[in-house]
Design an enzyme around this catalytic site. Structure first.
Site, short mmCIF file in Angstrom:
data_model
loop_
_atom_site.label_atom_id
_atom_site.label_comp_id
_atom_site.label_asym_id
_atom_site.label_seq_id
_atom_site.Cartn_x
_atom_site.Cartn_y
_atom_site.Cartn_z
N TYR A 1 0.77 17.51 -14.80
CA TYR A 1 -0.55 16.51 -14.64
C TYR A 1 -0.07 15.12 -15.32
CZ TYR A 1 -3.30 20.63 -13.66
OH TYR A 1 -3.94 21.77 -13.07
N ASP B 1 -4.53 26.04 -16.46
CA ASP B 1 -5.85 25.37 -15.84
C ASP B 1 -6.28 26.47 -15.07
OD1 ASP B 1 -7.62 23.88 -14.67
OD2 ASP B 1 -6.57 22.36 -13.87
N ASP C 1 2.84 34.42 -11.76
CA ASP C 1 2.26 34.94 -10.61
C ASP C 1 1.79 36.53 -11.09
OD1 ASP C 1 5.00 35.09 -11.12
OD2 ASP C 1 5.57 35.66 -9.02
N LYS D 1 7.22 30.39 -15.52
CA LYS D 1 7.89 30.78 -14.24
C LYS D 1 9.16 30.45 -14.41
CE LYS D 1 7.39 31.63 -9.80
NZ LYS D 1 7.16 33.14 -9.56
N ASP E 1 -9.47 29.21 -15.89
CA ASP E 1 -10.76 29.47 -15.23
C ASP E 1 -10.81 30.94 -14.49
OD1 ASP E 1 -11.48 27.04 -15.38
OD2 ASP E 1 -11.23 26.40 -13.41
#
Ligand code: NAD
Length: 755
Positions: A178, A285, A261, A229, A289
């Site tokens: 980000y 993020d 994943d 990852k 959620d």
């Protein structure tokens, strides 16, 4: 509040309050140990919409919970968001930021609303939120996802998958893709327009978020899963290497790694496998959620944003709910839970947090709901009425006995309170050996133990049905019960085959077993503790006039008993900190039923013929037992007072006091036991006994008063004091050998108690 110095040399975020400190949450610095009251400065930002309504409730519950633990909050309210735009033209006025910076923690409700939706995006209320996070440099975001059994049906997943889920997602907030440079749009060599971002992390960025996550895991179930990852991304390989390296500083935390994943899949397949999760900005993020949606209720979710230095921001996940603002319809519980998070992670007041969380659970248990959680059969309340219920629940919920007990000692710090409770416990237990010794003359120790623990367990039976609904409490209770039972039964066997005096001598090995276990588990063995333990053992040696009779098998049993009690004390500290305070009565019920079951089994094994007689003809067997011949007074005393009360005090006290300190306090048992022998049985000891008793009292009290663990200063003081004591002791030992041998002939059965 936790002192911060202990961590400052090794951790770049040493000033992150509570989280970055390595010490236990409730541990106090020496100068704070005897403070009467603490005041915590809170910057409160009610914001917009439902913000002021839910803030009022949260502050009432916070104040009440703080009061019952002797903590005070100095609250300063400031404007933020739309309310601040209306008053000053700025979503985050300079004075609000200054008030936040000057506080110990920031409690924020929510910002935004229809009224300001038409403003240009740069000057909208949301700008105030981002400016606050940037202004306080909040780099770590903590989002718990807890599925309460009362609300499990609100989840879109099946109850059996989500019930009991308790996850904390620690997300890096100011780095990663980000914010990475370069970023932007370009055209590739084929003339196609492209957009690109850079996912980048530096080692220090990963280190500081890893420290926050490990510290958070330490305050939870001590398991951390790092999500990355690394099979594809170099940035993730650096992430994984760095988290693994930092993990070596936290040997008590179990670290695992998972690809993102797979993590997304496991969160839906088996969310209960997660405890604390740490991950980067992008993955965090998405996963936070996803995890919060497991709970199915927006009005129940708190969050925290932690900076590298200065106060953290604690706020509910939901927004300002302008559609219900001003109608007294909002659910204040996410705000109350945010204030609880502030206490746990921002102010190091875990017990205030426990109480606030217990109030929420209790209100839900009683069937109270706000509109957003409403379902058939429940009672719907307004925001303010829910506030009253929470307030009442805070005062009476959870462990009423613990509240009452602590209400007697209101203004002491948790550690001092814990030390007082443990000393009370020793006083109770020290009378035991007089009783046991007296009783064993006419009643088999195993039968006595079976009856005693059956009665002790019966007293706690009202808490058993609730306890067995919680797997964690059952596991902890059975484990602690097993260690306690081994301790008590080996002790009983030891007392049958050896004298009580030697049993008490050997039982002080508990004092060495506990720090040794702490050391092996990575906490380190403190020199001061060892010196204190050795001083105490010299004292016991003198008290027992040089060690008493020759070696026999009873000594082995007594030694096994000391080891079992050592493990039990050490594991009790672990479990009592891991489980909330409100579960201590439930934990005790499982623990006592386990001891009772093992004791009855042991009594049966010891007397197989009686078991056969009972199995063959129960009524005839029972008719042959004469209740009048049983020592009921002693059984009731040892069962209800010295077992129930003492073990329960131990569970409660070990939430605030370390097991090592507890072990040191137990050195007082032989002295008190001997004192009771003097008073009740007329036993006497010689000059060496008195000297040894004084040495034990001194080494135990010095450790209790100055031996705050984690304080190098305190340790040096204690080391000096203990070194002087042990030096004096060794000089006196050699010079008083002559008087020892004399005193042996006077009366060498000066025994201490058994636990
Ligand atoms: P929202 O979370 O405010 O509301 C979503 C829905 O949930 C609404 O129906 C609302 O009534 C309900 N709801 C939310 N919290 C509730 C509570 N405590 N009790 C009962 N019902 C509750 O999200 P939104 O409607 O998308 O946004 C409204 C405003 O809030 C916007 O201006 C948005 O920018 C702002 N917002 C602020 C924050 C924050 O301050 N951190 C976060 C999200 C949204």
């Amino acid at each position: 509040m936790a002192a911060l110095g202990a961590h400052s040399q090794t951790c770049p975020i040493s000033n992150v309050r509570g989280l970055a400190t390595k010490r236990a949450p409730s541990r106090q610095s020496p100068s704070q140990s005897f403070r009467l009251q603490a005041t915590h400065k809170i910057a409160v930002l009610p914001g917009d919409g439902i913000g002021p309504e839910i803030t009022k409730v949260a502050l009432q519950v916070l104040e009440a919970a703080g009061k019952s633990h002797g903590e005070q909050f100095e609250v300063k309210e400031s404007l933020v968001g739309g309310a601040a735009i209306d008053a000053t033209g700025q979503p985050l006025p300079e004075e609000t930021l200054a008030a936040c910076r000057a506080s110990d923690a920031v409690l924020l409700a929510a910002i935004g609303g229809y009224k300001w939706d038409s403003l240009p995006s740069a000057s909208r209320p949301e700008g105030g939120l981002l400016a606050l996070r940037t202004g306080l440099n909040a780099f770590a975001n903590l989002r718990p996802a807890v599925v309460l059994p009362q609300l499990a049906d609100g989840s879109s997943l099946k109850r059996e998958i989500v019930e009991g889920v308790d996850i904390m997602i620690v997300r890096e907030l100011v780095g990663g893709i980000y914010f990475g440079q370069p970023r932007g749009f370009s055209t590739n060599d084929k003339g196609h327009k492209t957009g690109y971002n850079t996912m980048v992390y530096s080692e220090p960025e990963v280190e500081r978020i890893a420290h926050v996550a490990f510290d958070a895991a330490r305050k939870r179930r001590k398991r951390l899963c790092s999500v990355d990852k690394s099979n594809v991304l170099e940035v993730s390989q650096l992430w994984r290497q760095t988290v693994t390296r930092i993990g070596k500083e936290y040997p008590d935390i179990e670290l695992t790694h998972m690809y993102v994943d797979n993590a997304a899949m496991q969160l839906l397949r088996n969310p209960k496998e997660f405890d604390t999760v740490v991950t980067g900005n992008l993955f965090g993020d998405i996963l936070s959620d996803e995890a919060s949606m497991l709970t199915g209720s927006l009005g129940m979710l708190p969050s925290a944003s932690i900076p590298s230095e200065g106060p953290g921001i604690f706020e509910p996940v939901h927004g300002s709910a302008p559609d219900i603002a001003g109608q007294d319809l909002a659910n204040p519980m996410a705000m109350v839970l945010s204030a609880a998070m502030m206490c746990r992670y921002g102010l190091s007041l875990p017990q205030v947090a426990d109480d606030m969380e217990a109030a929420v659970t209790s209100a839900l248990d009683q069937g109270f709901r706000t509109g957003d959680l409403m379902s058939d059969g429940m009672k719907q309340l307004s925001c303010s009425d829910m506030g009253q219920v929470l307030l009442k629940a805070e005062q009476t919920s959870g462990n009423g006995f613990v509240h009452a007990l602590k209400g007697l000692l209101p203004n002491w710090t948790p550690r001092v309170r814990g030390l007082v409770l443990l000393n009370l416990l020793v006083l109770l237990v020290a009378t035991n050996w007089v009783i046991l010794r007296d009783t064993e003359a006419f009643f088999d120790a195993f039968d006595f133990a079976a009856l005693r623990f059956a009665i002790a367990a019966a007293a706690f039976s009202p808490f058993l049905s609730k306890a067995i609904q919680d797997r964690k409490i059952v596991q902890a209770g059975v484990e602690l019960g097993a260690w306690s039972a081994i301790g008590y039964l080996t002790q009983a066997q030891g007392l049958l085959t050896s004298d009580a005096s030697k049993a008490s001598f050997i039982s002080t090995f508990t004092v060495l077993v506990v720090p040794l276990l702490s050391g092996l588990s990575g906490k380190g063995i403190r020199r001061s503790t060892i010196i204190s333990g050795v001083a105490a053992l010299i004292g016991v040696g003198l008290l027992e006039s040089g060690g008493g009779a020759k070696f026999d098998y009873g000594d082995l049993w007594n030694f096994a008993s000391a080891v079992a009690f050592g493990v039990q004390v050490f594991r009790t500290e672990h479990h009592s900190r891991r489980l909330p305070e409100k579960s201590s009565l439930q934990l005790m019920s499982v623990l006592l039923f386990t001891i009772a079951a093992i004791s009855i089994g042991a009594a049966g094994l010891k007397h197989p013929s009686e078991v056969a007689a009972f199995a063959g003809n129960p009524s005839a067997f029972l008719a042959g037992v004469h209740p009048a011949s049983l020592p009921w007074k002693q059984i009731l005393y040892t069962g209800l007072l010295s077992t129930d009360v003492a073990l329960w005090l131990e569970v409660v006290a070990l939430q605030d006091v370390s097991s090592v300190e507890a072990a040191i306090i137990y050195t007082l048992e032989p002295v008190l036991g001997a004192a009771f022998a003097y008073l009740l049985l007329g036993e006497r000891w010689g000059p060496a006994g008195w000297f040894g008793a004084g040495l034990i009292v001194l080494s135990s009290l010095a450790t209790q008063i100055w031996g705050t663990p984690d304080s190098p200063v305190a340790e040096h003081k204690l080391v000096d004091a203990a070194q002087q004591i042990s030096q004096k002791a060794s000089e006196s030992v050699s010079s008083s050998f002559a008087s020892i041998s004399e005193s042996m002939s006077v009366d060498d059965d000066q025994s201490g108690p058994s636990r």
